[in-house]
Design an enzyme around this catalytic site. Structure first.
Site, PDB file in Angstrom:
ATOM      1  N   THR A   1      -1.976   4.612   0.301  1.00  0.00           N
ATOM      2  CA  THR A   1      -2.450   3.661  -0.266  1.00  0.00           C
ATOM      3  C   THR A   1      -3.253   2.704   0.897  1.00  0.00           C
ATOM      4  O   THR A   1      -2.691   2.665   2.085  1.00  0.00           O
ATOM      5  CB  THR A   1      -1.412   2.940  -0.757  1.00  0.00           C
ATOM      6  OG1 THR A   1      -0.794   3.554  -1.839  1.00  0.00           O
ATOM      7  CG2 THR A   1      -1.769   1.451  -1.424  1.00  0.00           C
TER       8      THR A   1
ATOM      9  N   SER B   1      -7.309   0.852   2.128  1.00  0.00           N
ATOM     10  CA  SER B   1      -8.500   1.104   2.395  1.00  0.00           C
ATOM     11  C   SER B   1      -8.788   2.688   3.124  1.00  0.00           C
ATOM     12  O   SER B   1      -9.865   3.145   2.771  1.00  0.00           O
ATOM     13  CB  SER B   1      -9.243  -0.092   3.132  1.00  0.00           C
ATOM     14  OG  SER B   1      -8.748   0.006   4.314  1.00  0.00           O
TER      15      SER B   1
ATOM     16  N   LYS C   1       3.660   0.246   8.732  1.00  0.00           N
ATOM     17  CA  LYS C   1       3.148   0.360   7.244  1.00  0.00           C
ATOM     18  C   LYS C   1       3.527  -0.818   6.230  1.00  0.00           C
ATOM     19  O   LYS C   1       4.431  -1.198   6.547  1.00  0.00           O
ATOM     20  CB  LYS C   1       3.075   1.798   6.831  1.00  0.00           C
ATOM     21  CG  LYS C   1       2.510   3.115   7.597  1.00  0.00           C
ATOM     22  CD  LYS C   1       2.590   4.257   7.029  1.00  0.00           C
ATOM     23  CE  LYS C   1       2.240   4.540   5.592  1.00  0.00           C
ATOM     24  NZ  LYS C   1       0.920   3.753   5.291  1.00  0.00           N
TER      25      LYS C   1
ATOM     26  N   GLU D   1       5.425   4.869  -0.031  1.00  0.00           N
ATOM     27  CA  GLU D   1       4.933   5.778   1.341  1.00  0.00           C
ATOM     28  C   GLU D   1       5.849   6.322   2.102  1.00  0.00           C
ATOM     29  O   GLU D   1       5.472   7.636   2.484  1.00  0.00           O
ATOM     30  CB  GLU D   1       4.038   4.707   1.914  1.00  0.00           C
ATOM     31  CG  GLU D   1       2.632   4.431   1.485  1.00  0.00           C
ATOM     32  CD  GLU D   1       1.955   3.130   2.224  1.00  0.00           C
ATOM     33  OE1 GLU D   1       0.766   3.007   1.746  1.00  0.00           O
ATOM     34  OE2 GLU D   1       2.703   2.484   2.861  1.00  0.00           O
TER      35      GLU D   1
END
EC number: 5.3.1.6
Length: 260
Positions: free
Chosen positions: A33, A35, A102, A111
């Site tokens: 997840t 950009s 993250k 994630e």
């Protein structure tokens, strides 16, 4: 179209393109997840359309799931996949040992579960994400809404004796309301400036009542692919102890995903 991309976007573009080349026919692929991961999804979608690549994608967020479906990737759940051949994701920070922060996109819980289910975890990033010591980027922790202020108090007490430089904690907001993860939880961002012992802090945070997961990813990353705005791509493999560099052409094309 590449001329319209910022230098950082060009770096993310080439890193994601190189990572997409690691995916082979028939693989079960964890899709990160953020950009940089969004570029990966589009590159994989191109391969699905142009090469007939057949993969099963396990997204780490509802946003990534929609991107993958729009790109023509077959989306399944982690329960359906069982284990994954590879997960490719971005990071907010990484250090020389490929430890990560993250969760800037709010999907750290999914994630980390997906990464733990993968035979190989590849992180794609621009060079600015590399740091000497983790902590400049706020460390996210996912907490349940019930009693979150108590959880924050307990975390604050923990940080007093932790090897960190800062202790400010903020509740992540979405407009005038608390941000909600896909699991309906809140996120507390810990502004620590420097984390002296990431492994120890990660273990201590997860022992706090109310903390679901933290954004320190320790010993999960196998390889990092670093992109540069001039098209250079550096790959570091922590298991093999190798570093390689190549160049990816930023070809002028009308299919460079200008909506990312």
């Amino acid at each position: 179209m590449t001329g319209e991309l910022s230098p950082i976007d060009k770096a993310k573009f080439v890193a994601a393109k190189r990572a997409a080349e690691l995916v082979e026919d028939g693989m079960r692929v964890g899709l990160g997840t953020g950009s940089t991961a969004a570029w990966l999804v589009r590159h994989l979608g191109d391969r699905v359309q142009d090469e007939g690549l057949r993969i099963k994608g396990v997204p780490t967020s509802t946003r990534t799931a929609q991107l993958a479906r729009d790109a023509g990737i077959d989306v399944i759940t982690l329960d359906e996949a069982g284990t994954l051949n590879i997960t490719i994701d971005g990071a907010d920070e990484f250090d020389a040992n490929l430890n990560l922060i993250k969760g800037g996109g709010g999907a750290l819980l999914h994630e980390k579960i997906v990464a733990a289910a993968s035979e190989e975890v590849v992180i794609i990033a621009d060079a600015a994400k590399e740091v000497g010591t983790l902590g400049a980027f706020p460390l996210p922790i996912e907490v349940i809404p019930f009693g979150w202020t108590t959880t924050q108090m307990l975390v604050d007490e923990l940080l007093v004796s932790a090897d960190v430089m800062g202790r400010r904690i903020t509740l992540r907001m979405n407009g005038d309301k608390p941000f909600r993860t896909d699991e309906g939880n809140h996120i507390l961002d810990l502004h620590l400036s420097r984390i002296g012992n990431p492994r120890q802090l990660a273990m201590a945070l997860n022992q706090m009542p109310g903390v679901v997961e933290n954004g320190l990813f320790i010993d999960l990353c196998d390889k990092v692919i670093i992109g540069y705005s001039d098209g250079r791509v550096e790959t570091r493999d922590i298991n093999e102890g190798t570093v390689s560099e190549e160049h990816i052409n930023l070809v002028e094309t009308d299919n460079l995903f200008s909506d990312i």
